[in-house]
Design a protein around this motif. Structure first.
Motif, PDB file in Angstrom:
ATOM      1  N   PRO A 118      78.340  96.873 -12.074  1.00 51.64           N
ATOM      2  CA  PRO A 118      78.441  98.286 -12.449  1.00 51.64           C
ATOM      3  C   PRO A 118      78.204  99.189 -11.252  1.00 51.64           C
ATOM      4  CG  PRO A 118      76.391  97.338 -13.253  1.00 51.64           C
ATOM      5  CD  PRO A 118      77.220  96.200 -12.749  1.00 51.64           C
ATOM      6  N   LEU A 119      78.907 100.313 -11.249  1.00 47.50           N
ATOM      7  CA  LEU A 119      78.820 101.249 -10.137  1.00 47.50           C
ATOM      8  C   LEU A 119      77.723 102.274 -10.364  1.00 47.50           C
ATOM      9  CD1 LEU A 119      82.635 101.895  -9.757  1.00 47.50           C
ATOM     10  CD2 LEU A 119      81.238 100.458  -8.281  1.00 47.50           C
ATOM     11  N   ASP A 126      76.287 106.263 -10.085  1.00 48.78           N
ATOM     12  CA  ASP A 126      76.902 107.487 -10.577  1.00 48.78           C
ATOM     13  C   ASP A 126      77.878 108.084  -9.571  1.00 48.78           C
ATOM     14  OD1 ASP A 126      75.498 107.257 -12.905  1.00 48.78           O
ATOM     15  OD2 ASP A 126      73.804 108.478 -12.206  1.00 48.78           O
ATOM     16  N   SER A 141      80.825 108.087  -6.461  1.00 47.46           N
ATOM     17  CA  SER A 141      82.140 107.463  -6.374  1.00 47.46           C
ATOM     18  C   SER A 141      82.028 106.075  -5.765  1.00 47.46           C
ATOM     19  CB  SER A 141      83.068 108.327  -5.524  1.00 47.46           C
ATOM     20  OG  SER A 141      83.229 109.610  -6.103  1.00 47.46           O
ATOM     21  N   ARG A 154      87.285 102.543 -10.345  1.00 45.14           N
ATOM     22  CA  ARG A 154      86.934 103.785 -11.035  1.00 45.14           C
ATOM     23  C   ARG A 154      86.862 103.542 -12.540  1.00 45.14           C
ATOM     24  NH1 ARG A 154      87.468 108.743  -8.711  1.00 45.14           N
ATOM     25  NH2 ARG A 154      88.299 109.598 -10.652  1.00 45.14           N
ATOM     26  N   GLU A 155      86.059 104.336 -13.198  1.00 43.12           N
ATOM     27  CA  GLU A 155      85.875 104.180 -14.644  1.00 43.12           C
ATOM     28  C   GLU A 155      87.135 104.604 -15.393  1.00 43.12           C
ATOM     29  OE1 GLU A 155      82.871 105.677 -18.225  1.00 43.12           O
ATOM     30  OE2 GLU A 155      82.509 106.252 -16.136  1.00 43.12           O
ATOM     31  N   GLY A 156      87.563 103.799 -16.349  1.00 49.42           N
ATOM     32  CA  GLY A 156      88.742 104.111 -17.141  1.00 49.42           C
ATOM     33  C   GLY A 156      89.901 103.198 -16.798  1.00 49.42           C
ATOM     34  N   GLY A 177      88.887  99.953 -24.038  1.00 51.74           N
ATOM     35  CA  GLY A 177      88.406  99.869 -22.665  1.00 51.74           C
ATOM     36  C   GLY A 177      88.590  98.514 -22.023  1.00 51.74           C
ATOM     37  N   ASP A 190      92.409  97.494 -17.079  1.00 49.55           N
ATOM     38  CA  ASP A 190      92.212  98.112 -15.771  1.00 49.55           C
ATOM     39  C   ASP A 190      93.424  98.958 -15.387  1.00 49.55           C
ATOM     40  OD1 ASP A 190      89.659  96.933 -14.971  1.00 49.55           O
ATOM     41  OD2 ASP A 190      90.739  95.033 -14.886  1.00 49.55           O
ATOM     42  N   PRO A 243      90.205 107.486 -21.371  1.00 47.95           N
ATOM     43  CA  PRO A 243      89.623 107.804 -20.066  1.00 47.95           C
ATOM     44  C   PRO A 243      90.548 107.261 -18.968  1.00 47.95           C
ATOM     45  CG  PRO A 243      88.470 105.932 -21.031  1.00 47.95           C
ATOM     46  CD  PRO A 243      89.455 106.405 -22.072  1.00 47.95           C
ATOM     47  N   SER A 267      91.484 106.658 -15.144  1.00 46.21           N
ATOM     48  CA  SER A 267      90.799 106.596 -13.847  1.00 46.21           C
ATOM     49  C   SER A 267      91.630 107.228 -12.737  1.00 46.21           C
ATOM     50  CB  SER A 267      90.478 105.145 -13.498  1.00 46.21           C
ATOM     51  OG  SER A 267      91.666 104.369 -13.389  1.00 46.21           O
TER      52      SER A 267
END
Length: 265
Positions: free
Chosen positions: A6-7, A9, A11, A68-70, A118, A121, A143, A145
């Protein structure tokens, strides 16, 4: 989706991108302008990248889409191209899918379910598919990305492969105002680049243009001597014989011409 740590918060970083590159594609580092392009997209900024064929354009949006998220939305003009990229990504462990006319209703429903949950990718769509208001409405609920516009020269009225539905992609800036967009192509002179930027509303985008020098390639030409088709075909055969054991392509202006030259060869 890839089981990637997990990243934070902030970028995603270029170091994380390099780690992903080696893990998925087996390359230790980026080449050419890839790192600079990817760094811009990871930071959430728009980009126009003009990279030569074989310069790794797809990696410039695939890596950020995974990090990136999404889900990364990729607009591609050819079903065959979408299919090849999706299948290659799946083999590398990347959750990718496509929405095109070649899918059954059940298959399309399964793709939408995966996107909503979700599990994807990257999602590949055609410009004609995006012209449908219903697809855009469903995508607006996801969402996203990033948005990648492949073969972006198709956007331009000056491009050699003009596609009318590409001209409508500028509205993606209004529908997804906070989503970074990356336009990539191997074919765009200065006039075409300006047209792409204006049409896609990429006024703030950073433009990257790599060198197209190919010292290992050379191009020669000779004037065709007036004469019969047999004489022309004989010259083609002569040129091929001079290159025995090497691969090549012979272009003809018609199907009849192709069949005739093939018989001669």
């Amino acid at each position: 989706m890839l089981d990637f740590p997990p990243l934070a918060d902030s970028s995603p970083t270029l170091d994380e991108a390099r780690t992903l590159l080696e893990r998925v594609w087996g390359h230790a580092d980026f080449r050419g302008l890839q790192a600079s392009v990817i760094e811009e997209v990871l930071a959430g900024r728009d980009v126009l990248a003009v990279l030569p064929t074989g310069g790794g354009k797809s990696v410039c949006y695939q890596v950020p889409a995974i990090l990136r998220e999404g889900v990364g939305l990729v607009v591609s003009p050819l079903i065959a191209l979408m299919t090849d990229q999706v299948e290659a990504l799946k083999q590398q462990g990347v959750a990718a899918a496509r929405l095109d006319s070649g899918l059954t209703m059940d298959e399309r429903s399964a793709v939408w379910r995966a996107a909503r949950s979700g599990e994807l990718d990257l999602l590949y769509v055609s410009p004609e598919g995006l012209a449908s208001g219903s697809m855009l409405e469903r995508l607006a609920e996801l969402p996203i990305s990033l948005i990648a516009i492949d073969e972006a020269h198709c956007v331009s009225q000056w491009g050699h492969d003009f596609r009318p539905d590409y001209r409508t992609l500028g509205r993606l800036a209004e529908i997804f105002p906070r989503v970074p967009r990356i336009a990539v192509t191997a074919t765009a002179d200065a006039r075409t680049r300006d047209d792409i930027l204006a049409s896609l509303k990429l006024g703030e985008a950073r433009v990257f243009v790599d060198s197209f020098a190919r010292p290992n390639l050379q191009l020669t030409a000779e004037r065709k001597v007036n004469g019969s088709r047999a004489r022309t075909d004989a010259r083609v055969v002569e040129l091929v014989r001079e290159r025995r054991g090497r691969s090549g392509v012979v272009y003809c202006g018609s199907r009849d011409g192709c069949e005739r030259v093939a018989d001669a060869l």
